[in-house]
Design a protein around this motif. Sequence first.
Motif, PDB file in Angstrom:
ATOM      1  N   ALA A  79       0.862  -1.181   0.000  1.00 28.33           N
ATOM      2  CA  ALA A  79       0.000   0.000   0.000  1.00 28.33           C
ATOM      3  C   ALA A  79       0.900   1.234   0.000  1.00 28.33           C
ATOM      4  CB  ALA A  79      -0.897   0.000   1.232  1.00 28.33           C
ATOM      5  N   PHE A  80       0.431   2.291  -0.605  1.00 29.77           N
ATOM      6  CA  PHE A  80       1.241   3.479  -0.859  1.00 29.77           C
ATOM      7  C   PHE A  80       0.527   4.701  -0.278  1.00 29.77           C
ATOM      8  CE2 PHE A  80       1.443   6.456  -4.823  1.00 29.77           C
ATOM      9  CZ  PHE A  80       2.312   7.333  -4.222  1.00 29.77           C
ATOM     10  N   ASP A  81       1.140   5.332   0.699  1.00 24.98           N
ATOM     11  CA  ASP A  81       0.586   6.546   1.310  1.00 24.98           C
ATOM     12  C   ASP A  81       1.601   7.671   1.199  1.00 24.98           C
ATOM     13  OD1 ASP A  81      -1.509   4.930   2.090  1.00 24.98           O
ATOM     14  OD2 ASP A  81      -0.687   4.559   4.084  1.00 24.98           O
ATOM     15  N   ILE A  82       1.121   8.902   1.274  1.00 24.33           N
ATOM     16  CA  ILE A  82       2.039  10.048   1.294  1.00 24.33           C
ATOM     17  C   ILE A  82       1.704  10.939   2.479  1.00 24.33           C
ATOM     18  CG2 ILE A  82       2.501  10.071  -1.197  1.00 24.33           C
ATOM     19  CD1 ILE A  82       0.498  12.388  -1.415  1.00 24.33           C
ATOM     20  N   PHE A  83       2.706  11.647   2.963  1.00 28.89           N
ATOM     21  CA  PHE A  83       2.446  12.564   4.087  1.00 28.89           C
ATOM     22  C   PHE A  83       3.213  13.855   3.917  1.00 28.89           C
ATOM     23  CE2 PHE A  83       5.834   9.603   5.382  1.00 28.89           C
ATOM     24  CZ  PHE A  83       6.871  10.480   5.709  1.00 28.89           C
ATOM     25  N   GLU A  84       2.692  14.890   4.566  1.00 29.66           N
ATOM     26  CA  GLU A  84       3.383  16.192   4.613  1.00 29.66           C
ATOM     27  C   GLU A  84       3.298  16.693   6.044  1.00 29.66           C
ATOM     28  OE1 GLU A  84       2.888  19.369   1.533  1.00 29.66           O
ATOM     29  OE2 GLU A  84       2.084  20.492   3.237  1.00 29.66           O
ATOM     30  N   THR A 137      11.308  12.097   1.850  1.00 34.24           N
ATOM     31  CA  THR A 137      11.930  12.322   0.540  1.00 34.24           C
ATOM     32  C   THR A 137      12.156  13.798   0.233  1.00 34.24           C
ATOM     33  OG1 THR A 137       9.739  12.273  -0.433  1.00 34.24           O
ATOM     34  CG2 THR A 137      10.966  10.214  -0.436  1.00 34.24           C
ATOM     35  N   GLN A 138      11.607  14.689   1.071  1.00 33.17           N
ATOM     36  CA  GLN A 138      11.816  16.127   0.854  1.00 33.17           C
ATOM     37  C   GLN A 138      11.932  16.822   2.203  1.00 33.17           C
ATOM     38  OE1 GLN A 138       8.956  18.184  -1.687  1.00 33.17           O
ATOM     39  NE2 GLN A 138       8.209  16.232  -2.435  1.00 33.17           N
ATOM     40  N   ILE A 139      12.872  17.773   2.279  1.00 34.71           N
ATOM     41  CA  ILE A 139      12.970  18.659   3.449  1.00 34.71           C
ATOM     42  C   ILE A 139      13.126  20.065   2.898  1.00 34.71           C
ATOM     43  CG2 ILE A 139      14.253  19.280   5.536  1.00 34.71           C
ATOM     44  CD1 ILE A 139      15.376  16.516   5.666  1.00 34.71           C
ATOM     45  N   PRO A 178      14.733  29.661  10.371  1.00 30.31           N
ATOM     46  CA  PRO A 178      13.419  29.939   9.772  1.00 30.31           C
ATOM     47  C   PRO A 178      12.280  29.653  10.744  1.00 30.31           C
ATOM     48  CG  PRO A 178      14.246  27.856   8.968  1.00 30.31           C
ATOM     49  CD  PRO A 178      15.329  28.415   9.851  1.00 30.31           C
ATOM     50  N   GLN A 179      11.135  30.070  10.306  1.00 33.90           N
ATOM     51  CA  GLN A 179       9.923  29.890  11.101  1.00 33.90           C
ATOM     52  C   GLN A 179       9.360  28.479  10.925  1.00 33.90           C
ATOM     53  OE1 GLN A 179       8.806  32.522  12.841  1.00 33.90           O
ATOM     54  NE2 GLN A 179       6.680  31.997  13.350  1.00 33.90           N
ATOM     55  N   GLU A 180       9.586  27.928   9.735  1.00 31.73           N
ATOM     56  CA  GLU A 180       8.919  26.669   9.392  1.00 31.73           C
ATOM     57  C   GLU A 180       9.846  25.682   8.713  1.00 31.73           C
ATOM     58  OE1 GLU A 180       4.307  27.657   8.237  1.00 31.73           O
ATOM     59  OE2 GLU A 180       5.616  26.906   6.641  1.00 31.73           O
ATOM     60  N   ALA A 181       9.565  24.416   8.859  1.00 34.10           N
ATOM     61  CA  ALA A 181      10.237  23.380   8.065  1.00 34.10           C
ATOM     62  C   ALA A 181       9.159  22.413   7.570  1.00 34.10           C
ATOM     63  CB  ALA A 181      11.253  22.625   8.914  1.00 34.10           C
ATOM     64  N   VAL A 182       9.268  22.033   6.299  1.00 33.64           N
ATOM     65  CA  VAL A 182       8.269  21.124   5.728  1.00 33.64           C
ATOM     66  C   VAL A 182       8.951  19.815   5.329  1.00 33.64           C
ATOM     67  CG1 VAL A 182       6.605  20.771   3.852  1.00 33.64           C
ATOM     68  CG2 VAL A 182       6.862  23.045   4.895  1.00 33.64           C
ATOM     69  N   LEU A 183       8.393  18.719   5.783  1.00 33.82           N
ATOM     70  CA  LEU A 183       8.888  17.385   5.418  1.00 33.82           C
ATOM     71  C   LEU A 183       7.819  16.683   4.591  1.00 33.82           C
ATOM     72  CD1 LEU A 183      10.034  16.128   8.954  1.00 33.82           C
ATOM     73  CD2 LEU A 183      11.435  17.215   7.210  1.00 33.82           C
ATOM     74  N   ARG A 184       8.245  15.990   3.558  1.00 33.69           N
ATOM     75  CA  ARG A 184       7.293  15.168   2.800  1.00 33.69           C
ATOM     76  C   ARG A 184       7.886  13.779   2.607  1.00 33.69           C
ATOM     77  NH1 ARG A 184       7.047  19.868  -0.632  1.00 33.69           N
ATOM     78  NH2 ARG A 184       5.354  21.176   0.137  1.00 33.69           N
ATOM     79  N   MET A 212       0.076  17.851  10.267  1.00 34.73           N
ATOM     80  CA  MET A 212       0.386  16.780   9.318  1.00 34.73           C
ATOM     81  C   MET A 212      -0.819  16.462   8.450  1.00 34.73           C
ATOM     82  SD  MET A 212       1.834  12.920   9.858  1.00 34.73           S
ATOM     83  CE  MET A 212       0.443  11.870  10.163  1.00 34.73           C
ATOM     84  N   THR A 213      -0.579  16.273   7.169  1.00 34.45           N
ATOM     85  CA  THR A 213      -1.616  15.682   6.330  1.00 34.45           C
ATOM     86  C   THR A 213      -1.100  14.316   5.887  1.00 34.45           C
ATOM     87  OG1 THR A 213      -0.723  16.750   4.370  1.00 34.45           O
ATOM     88  CG2 THR A 213      -2.550  17.859   5.440  1.00 34.45           C
ATOM     89  N   TYR A 214      -1.976  13.346   5.923  1.00 34.43           N
ATOM     90  CA  TYR A 214      -1.601  11.973   5.571  1.00 34.43           C
ATOM     91  C   TYR A 214      -2.638  11.482   4.574  1.00 34.43           C
ATOM     92  CZ  TYR A 214       0.109   7.193   6.212  1.00 34.43           C
ATOM     93  OH  TYR A 214       0.651   5.950   6.013  1.00 34.43           O
TER      94      TYR A 214
END
Length: 393
Positions: free
Chosen positions: A183-188, A237-239, A249-255, A290-292
Amino acid sequence: MPIINRIADFHEEIRTWRRDIHAHPETAFEEDRTSEIVAAKLGEWGIEVHRGLAKTGVVGVLRGNGDGGRAIGLRADMDALDIHELNDFSHRSRNEGKMHACGHDGHTAMLLGAAKYLAETRNFDGTVCFIFQPAEENEGGGRVMVEEGLFQRFPVEAVFGLHNMPGLPLGEIAMRSGPAMAAFDIFEITVTGKGTHAAMPHHGTDPVAVAAEIVGALQTISSRRVDPLDPVVVSVTQIHAGDTWNVIPQEAVLRGTARSFSKETRDQVESDIERIVDGITAAHGASAKMTYERRYPALVNTGEETELAARVAAQVVSEDKVTPEWPPLMGSEDFAYMLEAKPGCYIWLGNGAEGEAGGCMVHNPHYDFNDEAAVIGASYWAKLVETALPRSA
Ligand SMILES: [Zn+2]
Ligand SMILES: [Zn+2]
C-alpha cells in the motif's frame, strides 16, 4: 518456446505499435492519442469499443465462440511519466519531458496483440474485456475506472494484470499469491517554530532541529514498532526550510511516503507517524501539522487465479521459467483497486536480466521496454483467455 505462432507472426506489428506509443508518451488522463489508437485498432478487428471511463480509458468487449456467460478482464495501463528521456534511438520520446519509462507502451501493445489474435480465432467460450486504463503512475486511473462503474458495466468474474520486470530474465514469469505489492501513502509535515537570528537561537524555536529529529525518529517505526517480519518503509523524501545562512526559519516542511501490506499495519504506521511528530514537536516547544493521504491499497492476488496464471505462464515459457512464489515488492500499483473489487492475479514478465537488453530499471531515463518480451506477454494473455474460458469439447 511454445509461444503462440500466430502471435509470433505479428511480432513486427506489435513492435511497431509499441515504438510508436513510446515515441508519443502521454501522462495521467491525457492519453488522448494512445487511447485513440487503441480504440481504432480494437474497432478495426470487430471488437466492441467503449470509451470515456476515467476520461481516456478504453474497454474492448469480445465474445468467443460458444454461448457461455462467463467473462474475464485483462488490463493494461497506457500512461507515461514526467521524465526527460536520455535514450537516443529513433523511437525516443518526441514529447519533451515525458517518457514511457515504465513500459506501459509495451503493456498496451501486448494487450492489443492478444486482442487481435483473440478476435481472429475466438477460441474461447464467454466474454473477454480488454481494459486499457489511464493514469496508473500517480493519479489512480484504475481507481477512477472502478468508481465510475467499470465492473457494473463489464461484470467480469476475475481480472488479470501484468507488468514487465527488468532484472527478471527475458522468457521468465513470476507471481505470488496473496499480498504482492505494498500500500502506498504520502504525508506532509509542517513544523512551526519561531524564527530568529541564527547566532541567537535561544530567542527562537528552531524548526530545522525539530525536523531533523523527526526524520531520524520515523525510522524507528519499521525497526522498533512493527513486527520485523511485516515489511514497512517510511521514507522522508523532501525537506524544505530556510532561505539563507544566518536566519533560523519559522517553518520546516517534510514530505515522504509510507509503504505497508496489511490494513492494521497501515493504520498503525499512520498513527505512529502522528504520535512521533506530536511528541517531538511538543518536546521542543514547537508545533506541527500533518496531512496523511492514503493512495493505493496493497495489491493482493487471489489463490485460485494465481494458480491459473502460473499454469498458463508455464504453458508459454515452460515450468522451470516460472517463479510462483516471487517475494513481495514494496512498490505499488493501482491495479490493486481492481483486485479489491474482483478476484484475480497480477504477474511480472521478465524484461531482461541486469546488464542485458531490457535490464535497465523502470523509471530510469535510459529504460526501454524489451520488444522481445511482447510476444511472450501477448501469448500469455491469449492462453489465459483460452484456459480460463475453455470451449466445451
Ligand atoms: Zn511506473
Ligand atoms: Zn508501471
